[in-house]
Structure formats: structure tokens, C-alpha cells
Design an enzyme around this catalytic site. Structure first.
Site, PDB file in Angstrom:
ATOM      1  N   ARG A  64     -29.090  18.246   9.621  1.00  0.00           N
ATOM      2  CA  ARG A  64     -29.121  16.804   9.294  1.00  0.00           C
ATOM      3  C   ARG A  64     -29.098  16.473   7.797  1.00  0.00           C
ATOM      4  O   ARG A  64     -29.095  15.290   7.456  1.00  0.00           O
ATOM      5  CB  ARG A  64     -30.342  16.104   9.918  1.00  0.00           C
ATOM      6  CG  ARG A  64     -30.446  16.244  11.425  1.00  0.00           C
ATOM      7  CD  ARG A  64     -29.319  15.565  12.155  1.00  0.00           C
ATOM      8  NE  ARG A  64     -29.588  15.491  13.581  1.00  0.00           N
ATOM      9  CZ  ARG A  64     -28.652  15.651  14.526  1.00  0.00           C
ATOM     10  NH1 ARG A  64     -27.393  15.892  14.184  1.00  0.00           N
ATOM     11  NH2 ARG A  64     -28.962  15.548  15.799  1.00  0.00           N
ATOM     12  N   ASP A 152     -17.964  19.780  15.800  1.00  0.00           N
ATOM     13  CA  ASP A 152     -19.003  19.684  16.838  1.00  0.00           C
ATOM     14  C   ASP A 152     -19.566  18.276  16.984  1.00  0.00           C
ATOM     15  O   ASP A 152     -19.817  17.578  16.007  1.00  0.00           O
ATOM     16  CB  ASP A 152     -20.158  20.638  16.544  1.00  0.00           C
ATOM     17  CG  ASP A 152     -21.172  20.613  17.687  1.00  0.00           C
ATOM     18  OD1 ASP A 152     -20.747  20.728  18.838  1.00  0.00           O
ATOM     19  OD2 ASP A 152     -22.368  20.427  17.426  1.00  0.00           O
ATOM     20  N   ASP A 305     -28.402  24.820  19.755  1.00  0.00           N
ATOM     21  CA  ASP A 305     -27.898  23.449  19.551  1.00  0.00           C
ATOM     22  C   ASP A 305     -29.057  22.522  19.149  1.00  0.00           C
ATOM     23  O   ASP A 305     -29.168  21.389  19.624  1.00  0.00           O
ATOM     24  CB  ASP A 305     -27.171  22.921  20.787  1.00  0.00           C
ATOM     25  CG  ASP A 305     -26.363  21.653  20.493  1.00  0.00           C
ATOM     26  OD1 ASP A 305     -26.269  21.244  19.311  1.00  0.00           O
ATOM     27  OD2 ASP A 305     -25.821  21.062  21.450  1.00  0.00           O
ATOM     28  N   PHE A 323     -28.122  11.661  22.167  1.00  0.00           N
ATOM     29  CA  PHE A 323     -28.004  12.965  22.827  1.00  0.00           C
ATOM     30  C   PHE A 323     -28.630  14.041  21.936  1.00  0.00           C
ATOM     31  O   PHE A 323     -28.462  14.006  20.719  1.00  0.00           O
ATOM     32  CB  PHE A 323     -26.526  13.325  23.002  1.00  0.00           C
ATOM     33  CG  PHE A 323     -25.821  12.605  24.114  1.00  0.00           C
ATOM     34  CD1 PHE A 323     -25.977  13.013  25.429  1.00  0.00           C
ATOM     35  CD2 PHE A 323     -24.960  11.543  23.845  1.00  0.00           C
ATOM     36  CE1 PHE A 323     -25.299  12.378  26.460  1.00  0.00           C
ATOM     37  CE2 PHE A 323     -24.276  10.904  24.869  1.00  0.00           C
ATOM     38  CZ  PHE A 323     -24.447  11.316  26.188  1.00  0.00           C
ATOM     39  N   GLY A 324     -29.297  14.990  22.534  1.00  0.00           N
ATOM     40  CA  GLY A 324     -29.717  16.173  21.773  1.00  0.00           C
ATOM     41  C   GLY A 324     -31.190  16.460  21.876  1.00  0.00           C
ATOM     42  O   GLY A 324     -32.012  15.566  22.073  1.00  0.00           O
TER      43      GLY A 324
HETATM   44 ZN   LIG Z   1     -21.655  20.150  20.449  1.00  0.00          ZN
END
Ligand SMILES: [Zn+2]
Lengths: 427, 313
Positions: A64, A152, A305, A323-324
Site C-alpha cells: 500500500r 494485479d 495476497d 475486497f481483500g
Molecule cells: Zn489479484
């Protein structure tokens, strides 16, 4: 400084080690691997009953920085990595600005030198601004230190752009990391399409949204001869496509995340937005296929991830949530708990998936625990358990669905280039 | 026995006995307001907020009347869709409403699970008035009530739900309620509007309306959102109507006495003809009346009210 790891069980399949050995480290290098080493002036770490592994690499994390330092920084993310047993992380380019220029890559590397706890391996962008149309200066990214390219988070929708990226990257022997998702099939989706999306009334993302892109990219890898790496494989169909591509000799590797070999879409039942991830949590059949793929080597790599998000981005309606999920501080323990303890992977195979697999995929010089090698070592207590408590994480974010879960596999020490980056009980 | 829940988030979360308790409680409630007996004092001094992120005059008015019959102070808050997209925080809104004294929050929201988020955030009772395509429990309760009132039972009946099952919260709540009460449920619609693996919810699935109607005791016709056509889910309104519209000809082939429900407002001439919607088999207007009774019952039971016999009617 000299460091002696005394009495640990060294598991290093590439060097044929699976026995109790002492490991002596001096000036950043392994200098001896032997029984009963004495070194009077060395700092001795008693690792009796622990396992000593070639340093683990997480080849898919989002640090980030720059741009979203409220979610994570290179400092907090690499400390989380050290605590999770990782000596190196590959960071994805979807920062702000994205890592689509040599300058951006050099910035990350310089911040990593200043503030990082473990080695940082930047992944450059495939296209400018991750826009999916014009190639980034891939040669310049390589010179600056990028180890791979990826857009990505955003699939490269245009097959011709992907083809050219593969051809171009192959000049530098760089892998192209594909986030395989057909954006039209997945549009608007929040969870896996299936029984649970039906029952919960949440828009679904079908397995085919991933599989059609995995298939496309395999054909493009065959066409171009380039090295393709499929990120976060989540469906049985993807595993099967990759297995067949490998049988045909196509240069494809892939990774799976701990959440995709541990959780199913049933975990979404209470609308906990920490379960929202892309690709989504799939079905039991998919989880079993991913485990099988990890066992038989179709899946080369375990990668987290790690995707930090603030509480504000998560404590909203499920469809609006980001998401994540984060994973650096639970990845190894989930692999131990879900794969090693049930006998799906041996410790040696775990080392392949979490150390040699990523190193080979990224083309790193990675000799393991052998005299002369850079000392990158993870010491693990596979039998010690703990309860996941996000409040104690080094990561700046807390978005994990594993809070409160008892896991086995505690990191005892993480040695990066001969230095102790993390040692249990020492903060 | 009061309900063992703080909130009504869906029929998924209720036991059969709890659903029956609500239906039993709705019987005297219907008496109270159809015969204009004086209001119930149950919610005197309590505040009920209707927090509607989607326009719905029908459901909101029904809750409003139910609240008033229970002597609650009722406030309506209509919030536009755009404020959700802009990220106006639902948790903050819920906390604010509670701080302002809300004891009941009735929420209609275009996203599944939004009432759950509110329920986790506040101590007030949260009633789901429709969340995305997930559930619309009070609609299903009024459908169940209407079936029971007209046909005398639910157990063993064959109920067909026709239309856009994929996007329908009414369908999902009906499936939970009907299957828990022992009905046999069939869902019917074009393949593009049937969600995957819905048979695992305990229902039969068919795309053939004739087959779905053949031995049905009840047909619940869903409202078709006309904009689905633009998304390519079916080729034209005309074709939808040809394949799935409930016409007199089709009703004549059904069992005599078949009960026809529609949650309203209907697209007359699309999913149902006016002739059928206003005909003797349909209960469209009773459904509206029963909706108020069922919502009164829910408010009564969530506020800790006991057996229906204890209601001083
Ligand atoms: Zn991805």
C-alpha cells in the site's frame, strides 16, 4: 556478528537435509551446517525441538505504500512479514501512484532499505496506470529492480495487450503474473456464485470468470513461450487447466492462498465483510482441488495476497466493502494447520511451496541452507499453537476472517541476510 | 412465549413455531384494525423509524399504519440510493437514530445484509423491510397469513412462485417460510432469472409454466423489474409475457380454487393480467390488509408481547 542456531531440525529438500543440525551464520552468510558446531563468540539461539527452514517468501502482498499508508506501509507490512516467518515479500504494483515506472520501483526499494524488516521485491505494472492498454516500460522496470510484472487487481482484458506483454517480458526473462478474471462475467459480483450467493441474495462471481481467463492466458503462454504465473488460483477448473498445461510443457506456474485452501463461501453466511475477497471464497470441491494441487505440485506456491484495508472500508454493506484480507501473520500457521498437520504436505513440500517455489518463479538465486549462501532462514515451532488476535498484529490493518481461530505453527525467528528480523518473545 | 430474537432479519432465522406464533398473533391484530377497535397501547412512548433507502410507498405505509395501531411514534426517513453509493455510513446513521431514541428501526435497503449490519450496531430492534435480493420477511408472513386464511392450512400445499427468482427477496422469504411450514414449493421462470443451486433450498425448479401451474394450490406471481430486459436477461417484455404471464386461459387450466398472490404493485399485462389480478382467485387486496396485521404482530412480539390470547382486543 555471528549467529548459531543450535539443535534445530533442518528441513531443506533442495540440499537433502532433514535432520538435526546446527547452522552457523557469519557476516550475512551461512558458513557451516553441521552437527555440534561450537562457536564461542557467536550469539546462540537454542532451537531444540524447532524446525529450521530456508527463508520463506510471500510472492503476493499489497504493501500500500505509496498512496494508502493508512492501510499499510512498507515498514508495518514488512514487520508483519518478519513476524509471519517471511524473509522476503513481492509487492504488487497497484499503489498510488502505481509501480509503472522505474522511479516508482526505485522509491519502493529505497523505502524498503530505510524502513523494511525483510527484503522487498517489487512487481512492476504490465500497463501504464494499470489501464490495460499501453505497455509500461518493462525494460526500465526490470533495470530498476522489478522481479515480475502484473496488473494485479485488474485483469488485462485485451488479449492482444496480454500477448505483447508476455512477448516483451520474455526478453527479460520476467514472469507475467495474471490476475485471471473476466471482468464482464464477474461484474457486480461480491461472492462465489453458487448456493450461498443464492441463499444470501448476494450477486455472484462464477468460477468461469476465473477459468476463462486462466485458459486464455495459458494459450497466450503457449503462443509466446513466455513465463506465465497465475495468481491466487481458486477453482477446481483452474487447477485442472494448469495441470494439463504443465503436462503439455507450457511455462506456467501458479499460487494459491491460505484462505482458498481453508475457507468456503459458507463463511460469508453472517455477512462478515472480512470474508469478502477477490477471487471469492469458493466451494468445498474447489478447496479440495486446491489442496490436491498443492499436494501434487500443480500449484507451485503458497502466497497470502495480503490486502490491508481500514475498518472504514470494511464496516459497510457487504456489496460496498473492499475486497481483500490480510494474511502475512497467519499464512504459515494456516499452511501448517490445514496442510502439514493433516498430512497433505510434508514439511519439505511446505518449503517447496513457500520458499523454493516462489524463488524459482521469480528467478531468484536461492541456494537454501548451505555454506556460502546468504543466510535467509525461518525457524518454526510447528507444534505450538496460538489464537489469532488481530489486535496484536504488526500490520496496520485488521481485516482477517481468521480472528479467534486456534492455529498451529508459531514463528520462532526470522533471519534475513544474517540479521534477526524477528524473534519470538523479543519485540 | 415472546420471540427469542431482538430483530426480524429474515424467515431463515426463525423456527417453525415462531413463524406460527406470528401468524397466530396476526389474527387478533387484523380484528383490531379492520373493525376499528381502539389502538393497542403496546408501543406507547416508543419510537419506530422507517429507514428506507429504496422508495416503497406500500411497505412503508403498511409499517407506518402498523406502528400507529400499536401507539408508537413513527418517523419516516427516505434516503436516496445515491447517498449509499456516496458512502454515507450506514453504521453511523443507525447509531444516530438510536441516539435520537429509536426503539424500532425498520430498514429497506438495496443491498443484502444491510439490516444485519444495523442489527449488530444498535440495541434497538431491527426489522428487515427488504434487503437487496435477500429477504423480505414481513411480505412472506403476509403471504403465509393469506394462504392460511383462504385455504385453512399451509402444510402439504403445493405453492408455485413465478417470475424473476434471481433478484427476488420475496421469493427467498417465501421459500423459507413455506418450506418450514411444510408446503411443497416450485419456482418457475426463465433460466436466466433462476439463481444457481436454488434446489438446495428445498424447492423444485422448472422453466415450464404449464408444468409449474398444473397441480398448484397457490401461485405467487412476482413483480418483474422491467429494466432487467436491458441487462439481457430476457429478450423482450412481450416474450416474457408470452412465456410467463398469468392469464385467464392459464388460470382456467389450474386446479379450481387456486389462490393467486402478487406482492404488488403489478405490471398489469406483463406478469399478470388485470382480469386475473382482480379476479375471484386473486387475493391482492387482502394481502395489503393482512400486511398491516402481520407487521403489528411482529412489532408486538418483538416488543416482548406474549401469547395472542393475551391481546386485549
Ligand atoms: Zn489479484
Amino acid at each position: 556478528m555471528r549467529l548459531l542456531l543450535k539443535g534445530g531440525h533442518v528441513v531443506d529438500p533442495q540440499n537433502g537435509l532433514d535432520e538435526t543440525m546446527d547452522v552457523l551464520v557469519r557476516q550475512g552468510k551461512v558458513v557451516a551446517v553441521d552437527t555440534a558446531i561450537d562457536a564461542e563468540d557467536a550469539r546462540v539461539l537454542d532451537v531444540c525441538g524447532k524446525v529450521v527452514l530456508p527463508g520463506l517468501i510471500d510472492m503476493h502482498v499489497h504493501l500500500r505504500e505509496p498512496g494508502r499508508e493508512d492501510e499499510e506501509t512498507i515498514e508495518t507490512g514488512t514487520l508483519a512479514a518478519a513476524r509471519g516467518g517471511f524473509v522476503a515479500v513481492a509487492c504488487m504494483p497497484n499503489t498510488d501512484p502505481p509501480l509503472d515506472t522505474g522511479a516508482a520501483v526505485r522509491f519502493v526499494l529505497s523505502r524498503a532499505r530505510e524502513t523494511g524488516y525483510v527484503r522487498v521485491l517489487p512487481v512492476g505494472a504490465i500497463t501504464r496506470g494499470l489501464g490495460g492498454t499501453e505497455l509500461a516500460e518493462i525494460g526500465e522496470l526490470r533495470r530498476a529492480g522489478a522481479v515480475a510484472i502484473s496488473d494485479d487487481g485488474r485483469p488485462v482484458t485485451n488479449a492482444t495487450v496480454m500477448r505483447h506483454a508476455m512477448e516483451y517480458a520474455s526478453m527479460f526473462d520476467m514472469p507475467v503474473i495474471s490476475h485471471a478474471e473476466d471482468a464482464e462475467l464477474s461484474a457486480g459480483g461480491a461472492i462465489n456464485e453458487g448456493y450461498w450467493s443464492t441463499r444470501l441474495g448476494l450477486p455472484g462471481i462464477p468460477a468461469a470468470a476465473e477459468e476463462t481467463m486462466v485458459a486464455r492466458d495459458i494459450f497466450l503462454a503457449e503462443l509466446t513461450g513466455a513465463r506465465l504465473h497465475i495468481a491466487h488460483v481458486s477453482t477446481a477448473g483452474s487447477v485442472e487447466l494448469i495441470r494439463r498445461a504443465k503436462e503439455k510443457g507450457i511455462l506456467v506456474t501458479c499460487e494459491a492462498t491460505p484462505h482458498h485452501f481453508t475457507l468456503t463461501d459458507e463463511a460469508v453466511a453472517g455477512y462478515d465483510t472480512n470474508t469478502k475477497v477477490n477471487p471469492p471464497l469458493r466451494t468445498q470441491r474447489d478447496v479440495e482441488a486446491v489442496r490436491q494441487g498443492l499436494a501434487d505440485g500443480t500449484i507451485d506456491v503458497i502466497a497470502s495476497d495480503h490486502a490491508p484495508h481500514t475498518a472504514e472500508e470494511k464496516e459497510v454493506e457487504y456489496e460496498l466493502a473492499a475486497f481483500g484480507m490480510i494474511g502475512l501473520e497467519t499464512s504459515l500457521a494456516l499452511a501448517v494447520t490445514e496442510l502439514v498437520r493433516p498430512g497433505i504436505l510434508t514439511l519439505g513440500q511446505l518449503v517447496e511451496r513457500m520458499s523454493y517455489g516462489p524463488a524459482k518463479t521469480l528467478g531468484l538465486d536461492w541456494p537454501g541452507i548451505v555454506p556460502g549462501a546468504e543466510a535467509n532462514i525461518t525457524v518454526l515451532d510447528p507444534d505450538a499453537s496460538f489464537v489469532v488476535d488481530p489486535a496484536g498484529f504488526a500490520s496496520r490493518s485488521r481485516n482477517t476472517p481468521f480472528s479467534g481461530r486456534r492455529l498451529f505453527g508459531k514463528v520462532v525467528a526470522t533471519v534475513v541476510e544474517g540479521r534477526i528480523a524477528y524473534e519470538a518473545g523479543v519485540s | 412465549m415472546p420471540l427469542r430474537h431482538k430483530d426480524l432479519l429474515g424467515l431463515e432465522y426463525l423456527e417453525r413455531e415462531e413463524i406460527e406464533l406470528i401468524l397466530d398473533t396476526a389474527v387478533p391484530m387484523k380484528e383490531i384494525f379492520t373493525r376499528d377497535i381502539k389502538k393497542l397501547p403496546t408501543l406507547r412512548g416508543k419510537t419506530m423509524v422507517n429507514l428506507f433507502y429504496e422508495p416503497s410507498t406500500r411497505t412503508r405505509t403498511s409499517f407506518e399504519l402498523a406502528g400507529k395501531w400499536m401507539s408508537a411514534d413513527v418517523t419516516n426517513i427516505a434516503t436516496s440510493t445515491s447517498s449509499v453509493v456516496k458512502g454515507e455510513n450506514l453504521k453511523d446513521t443507525a447509531r444516530t437514530l438510536e441516539a435520537l431514541g429509536a426503539n424500532f428501526i425498520v430498514i429497506r435497503h438495496q443491498m443484502a445484509g444491510a439490516p444485519h449490519l444495523v442489527a449488530r450496531t444498535v440495541k434497538a430492534s431491527v426489522i428487515n423491510a427488504g434487503d437487496g435480493r435477500h429477504e423480505h420477511p414481513t411480505q412472506a408472513l403476509l403471504d403465509l397469513f393469506t394462504i392460511r386464511e383462504r385455504l385453512g392450512r399451509i402444510e402439504g400445499l403445493k405453492v408455485t412462485i413465478v417470475g424473476d427468482i434471481l433478484h427476488s427477496r420475496v421469493a427467498r422469504s417465501n421459500i423459507w417460510g413455506l418450506t418450514k411450514l411444510g408446503a411443497h414449493v416450485t419456482v418457475c421462470g426463465p433460466r436466466t432469472l433462476i439463481p444457481p443451486e436454488i434446489s438446495r433450498m428445498g424447492v423444485e425448479v422448472t422453466c415450464d409454466l404449464g408444468e409449474a401451474l398444473a397441480d398448484a394450490d397457490v401461485v405467487n406471481v412476482l413483480r418483474l423489474q422491467l429494466e432487467r430486459q436491458k441487462k439481457g436477461l430476457f429478450p423482450s417484455i412481450r416474450e416474457y409475457s408470452d412465456l410467463y404471464g398469468l392469464t385467464r386461459k392459464r388460470v382456467e387450466k389450474c386446479k379450481p380454487g387456486v389462490l393467486i398472490l402478487h406482492p404488488g404493485p403489478a405490471n398489469l399485462g406483463v406478469e399478470i393480467t388485470e382480469e386475473v389480478a382482480e379476479g375471484p382467485n386473486a387475493a391482492v387486496h387482502e394481502q395489503v390488509t393482512n400486511g398491516v396485521a402481520c407487521r403489528m404482530a411482529v412489532l408486538y412480539l418483538l416488543s416482548g408481547g406474549g401469547k395472542p390470547g393475551e391481546i386485549a382486543a
